[in-house]
Write a protein that holds these residues in place. Structure first.
Motif, PDB file in Angstrom:
ATOM      1  N   ARG A 107      -5.269   5.289  47.205  1.00 22.94           N
ATOM      2  CA  ARG A 107      -5.786   5.325  46.200  1.00 22.94           C
ATOM      3  C   ARG A 107      -5.494   4.330  45.422  1.00 22.94           C
ATOM      4  N   GLY A 111      -8.532   4.453  40.675  1.00 25.61           N
ATOM      5  CA  GLY A 111      -8.735   6.422  41.038  1.00 25.61           C
ATOM      6  C   GLY A 111      -9.491   7.113  42.537  1.00 25.61           C
ATOM      7  N   SER A 113      -9.723   7.116  46.430  1.00 22.63           N
ATOM      8  CA  SER A 113      -9.548   6.641  47.431  1.00 22.63           C
ATOM      9  C   SER A 113     -10.656   6.756  48.646  1.00 22.63           C
TER      10      SER A 113
END
Length: 133
Positions: A107, A111, A113
């Motif tokens: 991550r 924010g 991933s």
């Protein structure tokens, strides 16, 4: 940092609540308690500033105790919360080892991933090891 009736922190039902911020090794601990048992809190602007200052102090302390030099671990030994050494913050969100391959979900600080596959014995340099040290 604590609050009670009139102390600035309230649970969703308007009853007094408390919040404690403490350094916990290389991490920052938050403990909240409320009569409702929930963790959803609201606070006054003054309490929000106090919380922000407490978080900065705890984060500074946590960073102070982390190793000065990056540590290298095998991909198979990564743990949730490990932070990769480099220009951009990348934190291990999930690790799954499938034979000789380690599938690491990272991550970003923004924010996002993504998952990358590594040889399970590949060396990964870490800026910060989850759980301290």
């Amino acid at each position: 940092m604590t609050g009670g009736h009139g102390g600035g922190f309230e649970d969703g039902d308007g009853r007094g609540a408390s919040l404690e911020v403490v350094p916990a090794g290389a991490r920052v601990g938050l403990r909240a308690s409320a009569p409702s048992g929930g963790l959803s809190l609201s606070c006054t602007p003054d309490r929000a500033r106090e919380l922000a200052a407490a978080l900065v102090r705890a984060a500074d302390e946590a960073e102070r105790v982390r190793p000065a030099e990056p540590v290298t671990v095998r991909a198979r030994e990564l743990r949730r919360g490990d932070v990769r050494d480099g220009d951009r913050t990348m934190t291990v969100e999930e690790i799954r080892v499938d034979g000789a391959t380690a599938h690491v979900t990272w991550r970003s600080g923004a924010g996002r991933s993504w998952t990358q596959a590594y040889d399970a014995d590949a060396g990964i340099a870490l800026r910060q090891r989850a759980g301290g040290g």
